[in-house]
Design a protein around this motif. Structure first.
Motif, PDB file in Angstrom:
ATOM      1  N   HIS A   6       0.817  -1.281   0.058  1.00 26.23           N
ATOM      2  CA  HIS A   6       0.067   0.080  -0.135  1.00 26.23           C
ATOM      3  C   HIS A   6       0.724   1.319  -0.166  1.00 26.23           C
ATOM      4  O   HIS A   6       0.270   2.382  -0.277  1.00 26.23           O
ATOM      5  CB  HIS A   6      -0.907  -0.038   1.279  1.00 26.23           C
ATOM      6  CG  HIS A   6      -2.181  -0.993   1.132  1.00 26.23           C
ATOM      7  ND1 HIS A   6      -1.842  -2.113   1.572  1.00 26.23           N
ATOM      8  CD2 HIS A   6      -3.435  -0.838   0.544  1.00 26.23           C
ATOM      9  CE1 HIS A   6      -3.053  -2.827   1.270  1.00 26.23           C
ATOM     10  NE2 HIS A   6      -3.849  -1.872   0.643  1.00 26.23           N
TER      11      HIS A   6
ATOM     12  N   HIS B 157      -0.174  -3.384  -5.804  1.00 26.77           N
ATOM     13  CA  HIS B 157      -1.572  -3.480  -5.308  1.00 26.77           C
ATOM     14  C   HIS B 157      -2.514  -3.837  -6.524  1.00 26.77           C
ATOM     15  O   HIS B 157      -2.414  -3.626  -7.469  1.00 26.77           O
ATOM     16  CB  HIS B 157      -1.744  -2.046  -4.595  1.00 26.77           C
ATOM     17  CG  HIS B 157      -3.254  -1.912  -3.844  1.00 26.77           C
ATOM     18  ND1 HIS B 157      -4.550  -1.996  -4.482  1.00 26.77           N
ATOM     19  CD2 HIS B 157      -3.388  -2.074  -2.548  1.00 26.77           C
ATOM     20  CE1 HIS B 157      -5.397  -2.267  -3.516  1.00 26.77           C
ATOM     21  NE2 HIS B 157      -4.684  -2.272  -2.335  1.00 26.77           N
TER      22      HIS B 157
ATOM     23  N   HIS C  58     -11.642  -4.005  -4.536  1.00 22.90           N
ATOM     24  CA  HIS C  58     -10.211  -3.877  -3.906  1.00 22.90           C
ATOM     25  C   HIS C  58      -9.196  -3.007  -5.120  1.00 22.90           C
ATOM     26  O   HIS C  58      -8.796  -3.738  -5.743  1.00 22.90           O
ATOM     27  CB  HIS C  58      -9.598  -4.989  -3.486  1.00 22.90           C
ATOM     28  CG  HIS C  58      -8.580  -4.860  -2.566  1.00 22.90           C
ATOM     29  ND1 HIS C  58      -7.581  -5.869  -2.273  1.00 22.90           N
ATOM     30  CD2 HIS C  58      -8.076  -3.657  -1.884  1.00 22.90           C
ATOM     31  CE1 HIS C  58      -6.774  -5.368  -1.513  1.00 22.90           C
ATOM     32  NE2 HIS C  58      -6.957  -4.107  -1.242  1.00 22.90           N
TER      33      HIS C  58
HETATM   34 FE   LIG Z   1      -5.761  -2.529  -0.274  1.00 27.20          FE
END
Ligand SMILES: [Fe+2]
Length: 142
Positions: A50, A78, A84
């Motif tokens: 992240h 990511h 997501h």
């Molecule tokens: Fe995430």
């Protein structure tokens, strides 16, 4: 207003309410907590995934330097799936906003670039928002 026109108004109002409710629901499901790695020098896999990586590239003839922000470090990228994804990346120079990109799931992933005049800039801070895991930042000194 006759009955037919009244029904059209009711229909349009219902559609607008549904669109608004969907947008509100999507917004409510965004994690906007500011996150930090527990140990900056030894980040865990989820923290590496992240944390934005800031890469300073070439300066052009007009004096703008390309600053690339990639979300994920150490070879960990990511994901970008419907549930997501990285929904925004922003960049500030000495606390002043340079730019902010909003990103859509699946079709894009967590990368953004900004052309910046870096004369007299001391620090750059990149922020990246994951819809599930919050807002992560990286600050680099120049
Ligand atoms: Fe995430």
């Amino acid at each position: 207003m006759n009955r037919r026109e009244a029904l059209k108004v009711v229909g349009v109002t219902a559609i607008l309410a549904a669109v608004g409710a969907e947008a509100k629901m999507k917004e409510e499901h965004m994690n906007r907590l500011e996150m930090k790695p527990k140990n900056q020098a030894k980040m865990e896999k989820g923290e590496l995934k992240h944390s934005p990586q800031v890469t300073i590239k070439d300066k052009d003839a007009k004096g703008y330097t390309l600053v690339e922000i990639t979300v994920g470090q150490g070879g960990i990228v990511h994901p970008s799936t419907p549930d997501h994804w990285i929904d925004f990346i922003s960049l500030t120079a000495d606390g002043k906003l340079i730019g902010k990109s909003t990103l859509e799931p699946e079709i894009s992933r967590g990368i953004a670039s900004f052309a910046v005049k870096l004369d007299n800039v001391k620090t750059l801070t990149a922020k990246a928002g994951c819809n599930l895991h919050g807002i992560w930042s990286t600050t680099v000194s120049i």
